[in-house]
Design a protein around this motif. Sequence first.
Motif, PDB file in Angstrom:
ATOM      1  N   GLY A   1       0.060 -14.776  41.863  1.00  0.00           N
ATOM      2  CA  GLY A   1      -0.628 -13.968  40.859  1.00  0.00           C
ATOM      3  C   GLY A   1      -2.132 -14.080  40.950  1.00  0.00           C
ATOM      4  O   GLY A   1      -2.702 -14.290  42.018  1.00  0.00           O
TER       5      GLY A   1
ATOM      6  N   PRO B   1      -3.808 -16.793  35.148  1.00  0.00           N
ATOM      7  CA  PRO B   1      -2.531 -17.380  34.719  1.00  0.00           C
ATOM      8  C   PRO B   1      -1.814 -18.171  35.804  1.00  0.00           C
ATOM      9  O   PRO B   1      -1.460 -19.340  35.601  1.00  0.00           O
ATOM     10  CB  PRO B   1      -1.714 -16.153  34.290  1.00  0.00           C
ATOM     11  CG  PRO B   1      -2.731 -15.146  33.895  1.00  0.00           C
ATOM     12  CD  PRO B   1      -3.893 -15.355  34.815  1.00  0.00           C
ATOM     13  N   ALA B   2      -1.581 -17.572  36.962  1.00  0.00           N
ATOM     14  CA  ALA B   2      -0.863 -18.278  38.027  1.00  0.00           C
ATOM     15  C   ALA B   2      -1.660 -19.469  38.545  1.00  0.00           C
ATOM     16  O   ALA B   2      -1.089 -20.510  38.888  1.00  0.00           O
ATOM     17  CB  ALA B   2      -0.542 -17.322  39.175  1.00  0.00           C
TER      18      ALA B   2
ATOM     19  N   GLN C   1       7.183 -18.694  40.148  1.00  0.00           N
ATOM     20  CA  GLN C   1       6.650 -18.048  38.944  1.00  0.00           C
ATOM     21  C   GLN C   1       5.642 -16.972  39.343  1.00  0.00           C
ATOM     22  O   GLN C   1       4.846 -17.165  40.260  1.00  0.00           O
ATOM     23  CB  GLN C   1       5.945 -19.059  38.039  1.00  0.00           C
ATOM     24  CG  GLN C   1       5.387 -18.429  36.756  1.00  0.00           C
ATOM     25  CD  GLN C   1       4.224 -19.214  36.173  1.00  0.00           C
ATOM     26  OE1 GLN C   1       4.361 -20.377  35.845  1.00  0.00           O
ATOM     27  NE2 GLN C   1       3.082 -18.558  36.059  1.00  0.00           N
TER      28      GLN C   1
ATOM     29  N   ASP D   1       2.829 -13.889  37.561  1.00  0.00           N
ATOM     30  CA  ASP D   1       2.189 -13.442  36.324  1.00  0.00           C
ATOM     31  C   ASP D   1       2.056 -11.927  36.247  1.00  0.00           C
ATOM     32  O   ASP D   1       1.595 -11.384  35.240  1.00  0.00           O
ATOM     33  CB  ASP D   1       0.827 -14.124  36.126  1.00  0.00           C
ATOM     34  CG  ASP D   1      -0.181 -13.797  37.234  1.00  0.00           C
ATOM     35  OD1 ASP D   1      -0.010 -12.795  37.949  1.00  0.00           O
ATOM     36  OD2 ASP D   1      -1.161 -14.568  37.379  1.00  0.00           O
TER      37      ASP D   1
ATOM     38  N   HIS E   1       0.047  -9.866  37.801  1.00  0.00           N
ATOM     39  CA  HIS E   1      -1.274  -9.257  37.949  1.00  0.00           C
ATOM     40  C   HIS E   1      -1.446  -8.541  39.279  1.00  0.00           C
ATOM     41  O   HIS E   1      -2.269  -7.639  39.377  1.00  0.00           O
ATOM     42  CB  HIS E   1      -2.366 -10.310  37.758  1.00  0.00           C
ATOM     43  CG  HIS E   1      -2.720 -10.555  36.335  1.00  0.00           C
ATOM     44  ND1 HIS E   1      -3.530  -9.695  35.620  1.00  0.00           N
ATOM     45  CD2 HIS E   1      -2.356 -11.532  35.477  1.00  0.00           C
ATOM     46  CE1 HIS E   1      -3.674 -10.155  34.387  1.00  0.00           C
ATOM     47  NE2 HIS E   1      -2.963 -11.264  34.263  1.00  0.00           N
TER      48      HIS E   1
ATOM     49  N   ASP F   1       5.599 -15.164  33.607  1.00  0.00           N
ATOM     50  CA  ASP F   1       4.628 -15.379  32.545  1.00  0.00           C
ATOM     51  C   ASP F   1       4.350 -14.011  31.932  1.00  0.00           C
ATOM     52  O   ASP F   1       3.591 -13.213  32.471  1.00  0.00           O
ATOM     53  CB  ASP F   1       3.360 -15.989  33.134  1.00  0.00           C
ATOM     54  CG  ASP F   1       2.231 -16.125  32.118  1.00  0.00           C
ATOM     55  OD1 ASP F   1       2.341 -15.574  31.009  1.00  0.00           O
ATOM     56  OD2 ASP F   1       1.215 -16.780  32.446  1.00  0.00           O
TER      57      ASP F   1
ATOM     58  N   GLY G   1       2.582 -12.661  29.432  1.00  0.00           N
ATOM     59  CA  GLY G   1       1.529 -12.738  28.432  1.00  0.00           C
ATOM     60  C   GLY G   1       1.302 -11.417  27.740  1.00  0.00           C
ATOM     61  O   GLY G   1       0.951 -11.381  26.558  1.00  0.00           O
TER      62      GLY G   1
ATOM     63  N   ASP H   1      -1.198 -20.604  30.033  1.00  0.00           N
ATOM     64  CA  ASP H   1      -1.001 -20.824  31.470  1.00  0.00           C
ATOM     65  C   ASP H   1      -0.450 -22.227  31.724  1.00  0.00           C
ATOM     66  O   ASP H   1       0.426 -22.425  32.573  1.00  0.00           O
ATOM     67  CB  ASP H   1      -2.324 -20.665  32.219  1.00  0.00           C
ATOM     68  CG  ASP H   1      -3.031 -19.361  31.908  1.00  0.00           C
ATOM     69  OD1 ASP H   1      -2.359 -18.418  31.459  1.00  0.00           O
ATOM     70  OD2 ASP H   1      -4.257 -19.299  32.127  1.00  0.00           O
TER      71      ASP H   1
ATOM     72  N   HIS I   1       3.205 -22.353  30.896  1.00  0.00           N
ATOM     73  CA  HIS I   1       4.045 -21.749  31.928  1.00  0.00           C
ATOM     74  C   HIS I   1       4.128 -22.628  33.169  1.00  0.00           C
ATOM     75  O   HIS I   1       5.190 -22.727  33.798  1.00  0.00           O
ATOM     76  CB  HIS I   1       3.527 -20.360  32.279  1.00  0.00           C
ATOM     77  CG  HIS I   1       3.785 -19.340  31.227  1.00  0.00           C
ATOM     78  ND1 HIS I   1       4.999 -18.713  31.090  1.00  0.00           N
ATOM     79  CD2 HIS I   1       3.003 -18.853  30.227  1.00  0.00           C
ATOM     80  CE1 HIS I   1       4.951 -17.868  30.065  1.00  0.00           C
ATOM     81  NE2 HIS I   1       3.748 -17.948  29.530  1.00  0.00           N
TER      82      HIS I   1
END
Length: 299
Positions: free
Chosen positions: A8, A40-41, A134, A136, A138, A160, A162, A239, A242
């Motif tokens: 991400g 996030p990632a 995982q 995110d 994006h 994730d 969000g 973040d 997660h």
Amino acid sequence: MTEVLLAGLCTLDVLQLVERYPADNEKVTALTQTVAAGGPATNAAATVAHLGGTATLLTAVGRHPLAAGIHADLADLGVRLIDLAADDPGPPAVSSIVVSAGTGNRAVVSTNGAARTVVPPGVLPISGDVRAVQVDGHHPELAVAVLTEARRRGIPTLLDAGSWKAVTPALLPLVDVVVCSADFRPPRDIGVADLLAGHGVRWIAVSRGAEPLLRWTGAGFTEQPVPRTTVVDTLGAGDVLHGALTLAVARRWPLTGATFAEALDEAAAVATRSCASFGTRAWMSATNQDQILPDSGPR
């Protein structure tokens, strides 16, 4: 050690702590500042590495001079970076973040991943040792490709969530675990659990800041309290949640209702600790080394 792949967004975060937000056309002096890799990632990967896991981050950074700060931060954290835009001369996404010392709230300005298109490689770098993946969301094409390959290999997948993104409907059939924030709003009038379960997601939770987590049991949501702390800065707490959850799931897979609850408790405790200091790295200081979780191996 348990290996986790996270795919991400990666940004360069410039954080300023202020007594109060500036008004229009006003300058204020920051109480302190810090610069770190973010997204996030990326923050999730940093959390995995800090907690004793092996973190590989699949993202786009580029070779602009500003990218040096990202590379240095991630190397110091022990995160393995795979840069899918290594030859791109353009700057990385930069997030300008102002945090209020009085409330711990923040204001963020960033391009996120919109400024760069990431094309997944023909062969994804997912080793046979990876125990969880995982994303995110994006970099949409990358997220779909990574989840598809992980699902093909039987590796547990986490999202994730969000916020709702255009790619979200394509991701949901490919994920096993979804934790949504309270800001996750589907575009049509349908409950979050109904939406996710309808796409085959088995393990669902909703994070609500300092309020109890909502954990889906299959028959309804049950509240799961989170630890309390004196909040200094909430930036990146989701973040961290997660990242810690992804590692906890990797160590407990396959999940049961009880082990999913344990994983959420573990992740919430780490996220709460991250709120007690300014920025996304201070909670990882030497004084917190006793918080590293031992690798107990597959369960």
